[in-house]
Design an enzyme around this catalytic site. Structure first.
Site, mmCIF file in Angstrom:
data_model
loop_
_atom_site.group_PDB
_atom_site.id
_atom_site.type_symbol
_atom_site.label_atom_id
_atom_site.label_comp_id
_atom_site.label_asym_id
_atom_site.label_seq_id
_atom_site.Cartn_x
_atom_site.Cartn_y
_atom_site.Cartn_z
ATOM 1 N N TYR A 106 -34.038 41.029 -32.551
ATOM 2 C CA TYR A 106 -32.859 41.063 -33.421
ATOM 3 C C TYR A 106 -33.136 41.922 -34.651
ATOM 4 O O TYR A 106 -34.248 41.937 -35.173
ATOM 5 C CB TYR A 106 -32.527 39.662 -33.935
ATOM 6 C CG TYR A 106 -31.882 38.745 -32.932
ATOM 7 C CD1 TYR A 106 -30.500 38.675 -32.810
ATOM 8 C CD2 TYR A 106 -32.661 37.921 -32.132
ATOM 9 C CE1 TYR A 106 -29.908 37.802 -31.903
ATOM 10 C CE2 TYR A 106 -32.077 37.044 -31.216
ATOM 11 C CZ TYR A 106 -30.708 36.999 -31.107
ATOM 12 O OH TYR A 106 -30.122 36.144 -30.216
ATOM 13 N N TYR A 145 -36.408 36.610 -25.131
ATOM 14 C CA TYR A 145 -37.432 36.676 -26.178
ATOM 15 C C TYR A 145 -38.114 35.319 -26.354
ATOM 16 O O TYR A 145 -37.522 34.270 -26.096
ATOM 17 C CB TYR A 145 -36.843 37.175 -27.501
ATOM 18 C CG TYR A 145 -35.710 36.342 -28.066
ATOM 19 C CD1 TYR A 145 -35.966 35.230 -28.862
ATOM 20 C CD2 TYR A 145 -34.378 36.680 -27.806
ATOM 21 C CE1 TYR A 145 -34.930 34.483 -29.390
ATOM 22 C CE2 TYR A 145 -33.336 35.925 -28.321
ATOM 23 C CZ TYR A 145 -33.625 34.829 -29.110
ATOM 24 O OH TYR A 145 -32.595 34.084 -29.618
ATOM 25 N N ARG A 155 -36.199 32.273 -24.690
ATOM 26 C CA ARG A 155 -34.755 32.147 -24.574
ATOM 27 C C ARG A 155 -34.247 33.040 -23.456
ATOM 28 O O ARG A 155 -34.608 34.230 -23.401
ATOM 29 C CB ARG A 155 -34.044 32.581 -25.865
ATOM 30 C CG ARG A 155 -34.265 31.764 -27.122
ATOM 31 C CD ARG A 155 -33.659 30.378 -27.149
ATOM 32 N NE ARG A 155 -32.542 30.045 -26.278
ATOM 33 C CZ ARG A 155 -31.245 30.229 -26.542
ATOM 34 N NH1 ARG A 155 -30.860 30.782 -27.671
ATOM 35 N NH2 ARG A 155 -30.307 29.856 -25.689
ATOM 36 N N HIS A 158 -28.913 36.271 -23.913
ATOM 37 C CA HIS A 158 -27.622 35.696 -24.302
ATOM 38 C C HIS A 158 -26.964 36.532 -25.376
ATOM 39 O O HIS A 158 -27.622 37.278 -26.099
ATOM 40 C CB HIS A 158 -27.802 34.253 -24.790
ATOM 41 C CG HIS A 158 -28.675 34.140 -25.998
ATOM 42 N ND1 HIS A 158 -30.044 34.055 -25.909
ATOM 43 C CD2 HIS A 158 -28.382 34.133 -27.321
ATOM 44 C CE1 HIS A 158 -30.561 33.987 -27.121
ATOM 45 N NE2 HIS A 158 -29.584 34.046 -28.015
ATOM 46 N N HIS A 160 -24.324 35.846 -28.628
ATOM 47 C CA HIS A 160 -23.655 34.836 -29.452
ATOM 48 C C HIS A 160 -22.187 35.207 -29.624
ATOM 49 O O HIS A 160 -21.864 36.375 -29.891
ATOM 50 C CB HIS A 160 -24.305 34.761 -30.839
ATOM 51 C CG HIS A 160 -25.721 34.288 -30.822
ATOM 52 N ND1 HIS A 160 -26.074 32.979 -30.997
ATOM 53 C CD2 HIS A 160 -26.886 34.963 -30.646
ATOM 54 C CE1 HIS A 160 -27.393 32.865 -30.932
ATOM 55 N NE2 HIS A 160 -27.911 34.059 -30.719
#
Lengths: 238, 188
Positions: A106, A145, A155, A158, A160
């Protein structure tokens, strides 16, 4: 003078996770431990912000065109409809998305995962739903990640999603996953939704129709917000 | 056709760069004659601050009208410039802050009047679904006494978690996610 108008409240959602899911460690100190207070929906809850109108720019939905060059990764189209619990389109409503880049990193100062940042990818987008409740984003498939929840925790990929709907009561923040991800069974955030059918509603569908030949794979993801109660309550009206 | 809603998932820790591209903490301009500051901190069940939450508010304007088509009371003035929506992150001290106006009273069920209040949503890592609460005002004792939602919270100690304190010229509203001091959250 007083006259009565009738307004319906919103149905409670029962597919949501409980607040406490100990396997997801962060819930242990942040989940409430007193029961929720029950209240009838009032004018306050059945109204809500029409935020974002006039704020969305033409390319905000295209996460691959926010920089000089193109981001690395598998280009994808993610589209679907935002519907209320009765299957009606939620029109002209803001959809906000954010995600990791193709490497699973991110653009956030708090993300310490030693995977490369991509100078051509921020990973934030927004758009308004159209007259059919439809939204569409162009992006790259986010990477999985690691995170610190437990030994060897990862995770699943995905995106959000943040949605407003038409009322304070319909506000929803959720995550969209990709079909067949082998990390599903190991991910306590995904598993916090205990009902398998409800969990399935978090997974997008690969869709050849949405795919653009020679250019990008397509996924569809419909988002269902809460529906209205069929029995209206009476609202006094000055 | 009834459809089951998409379940909630946590906002996670990495939302700031997407959801704070503009400052949404000021619902009115700083020079507004009736501006009030509403601020507080968020604490977890161990009493530690929560520095990675997002707080959103929704409220009526000073006259008590919501900027929303469902609120069609034409005798209550609508201020097109007042959206009534705010969003703020908590900072490294767990603090959030809004500049707004005090909302007017709005109708409740069965002909009642609700005390002036602001609706609050809290999202954070470790919070799997939106937490909803209400901020009431300490200088509205009488209106609060007759408020049907406050009255529905029987225990006075719990009820007091919904009323801000006056502090240093601001309204202070701390939010405790868990534990003895837990704020009342509503099943909205």
């Amino acid at each position: 003078m007083t006259h009565e108008t009738t307004l319906a409240g919103y149905r409670r959602a029962d597919g949501d996770p409980e607040h406490l899911y100990p396997e997801y460690k962060s819930t242990r100190l942040r989940a409430l431990d007193k029961p929720l207070a029950i209240q009838p929906h009032t004018l306050s809850e059945i109204t809500g912000p029409a935020y974002g109108h006039g704020k969305v720019r033409e390319l905000d939905h295209d996460l691959t065109r926010q920089h000089e060059g193109e981001p690395l990764g598998e280009r994808i189209i993610v589209t679907g409809r935002v519907l209320d619990g009765d299957g009606r389109p939620v029109r002209n409503s803001l959809v906000e998305v954010w995600q990791a880049n193709a490497s699973g990193r991110y653009v956030h100062s708090g993300d310490r995962h030693p995977a490369p940042l991509d100078p051509n990818f921020t990973g934030a987008g927004r758009c308004l739903t159209d007259g059919d409740g439809r939204y569409k984003f162009v992006t790259v498939k986010p990477g999985a990640y690691p995170w610190g929840n437990h030994e060897n925790a990862w995770r699943p990929a995905h995106i959000h999603f943040s949605l407003f709907g038409e009322a304070f009561a319909t506000r929803l923040i959720t995550q969209m996953y990709f079909p067949g991800d082998p990390l599903f069974e190991h991910d306590p955030i995904f598993q916090s939704v205990r009902d398998p059918k409800a969990r399935h509603r978090l997974v997008s569908t690969f869709d050849l129709e949405t795919t653009e030949p020679e250019w990008a794979l397509g996924y569809t993801f419909d988002i269902i917000l809460r529906g209205r109660e069929s029995t209206p309550f009476e609202r006094p009206h000055e | 056709m009834s459809m089951e809603p998409t379940p909630s998932q946590t906002i996670g820790p990495f939302f700031h760069y997407a959801l704070f591209t503009e400052d949404l903490s000021e619902l009115v301009a700083p020079g507004h004659p009736d501006a009030i500051r509403v601020e507080g901190k968020i604490f977890d069940g161990a009493g530690d601050i929560v520095p990675d939450a997002m707080v959103e508010i929704w409220q009526a304007n000073a006259a008590g009208r919501y900027n929303h088509p469902e609120d069609d009371r034409e005798d209550v003035p609508l201020d097109e410039n007042f959206l009534g929506f705010g969003r703020a992150p908590t900072d490294e001290n767990g603090s959030f802050s809004f500049l707004t106006v005090k909302p007017g009273a709005v109708p409740g069920p069965d002909g009642s009047l609700q005390g002036p209040h602001i609706l609050v949503s809290v999202f954070a890592r470790g919070v799997l679904k939106r937490l909803a609460t209400r901020i009431y005002f300490p200088d509205e004792e009488e209106a609060n006494e007759h408020d049907p939602v406050l009255a529905s919270v029987g225990d006075p100690d719990l009820r007091s978690t919904l009323v801000a304190r006056s502090e240093g010229g601001a309204f202070r509203f701390d939010i405790h996610l868990r534990g003895e001091k837990q704020t009342v959250f509503f099943d909205v």
